[in-house]
Scaffold this active site. Sequence first.
Site: not given
Length: 267
Positions: A40, A111, A144
């Site tokens: 990330e 995300k 994540c």
Amino acid sequence: MLKTSIIQFRPEFANVKANTLKVNGLLAAVKHSDLVVLPELANTGYNFISREQARSLAEPPENSAYVEMLVHSAQKNKQLIVSGYHELEGDKLYNSSLLISEDGLAGKYRKVHLFMNEKTIFEPGNLGFPVFQVKGIKLGMLICFDYLFVEAWRIMGLKGAEIIAHPSNLITQNATKAIPAQAMINRFFIVTANRTGTERSITFNGRSFAVDPKGDYIARIPDDKETISTFDINPETAHDKLITPLNHVFDDRFPGLYKEILEKDLT
Ligand code: ACM
């Protein structure tokens, strides 16, 4: 067979130029891999002091030396690369993951589930949970903390994803409990590329891994050192959705009974 590599490394905080050079060197070491997954926010690091600082480091993918370097590497090595990327669009910041092919930017995910202070910096992703068909594989991406949200995995499973690439900056071991289960429940591969190092008070724990459609580990980096792990994936094994000859992980669902999930409050 898809030769796949995880690059577990420590981005240098707020130094896009250094990270571009470093990732370029690391990609040269995996030039024989078909698919490479990076962590990330690999171009900038993670722990921004303020939104202003984050804003000053973000770039649109179409105007980024980092992305140019990824495209060049993908062309040279005829490979797919997935990298976390600190993205600017207009005045908005997104914690994104880019899928790069020989033809350039082949896919993007932003995300959705923002962790802690990310909520003060980034917009929640607005691209949904797409699955990209590229070079004969079907690939989705999560970033994540997204891993805690079972709906995201399921949507991509139902869209036919064979592999989920999961660029991460993980700070706990919880993912090692949840992610193999998601692979097994949806019968796809998951490749979690985590970073290492410390940024101010946050230490990232490395320990990247990949799991197969049975939820078994096929790669596991044992520590928080900068490491490359390379392993084979046969995407076709993700097509077998049978748990028993009479039980199919998707066909056995009763979506009509699950509609309650759309209600805000079920108490
Ligand atoms: C995280 O989502 N970077 C913990």
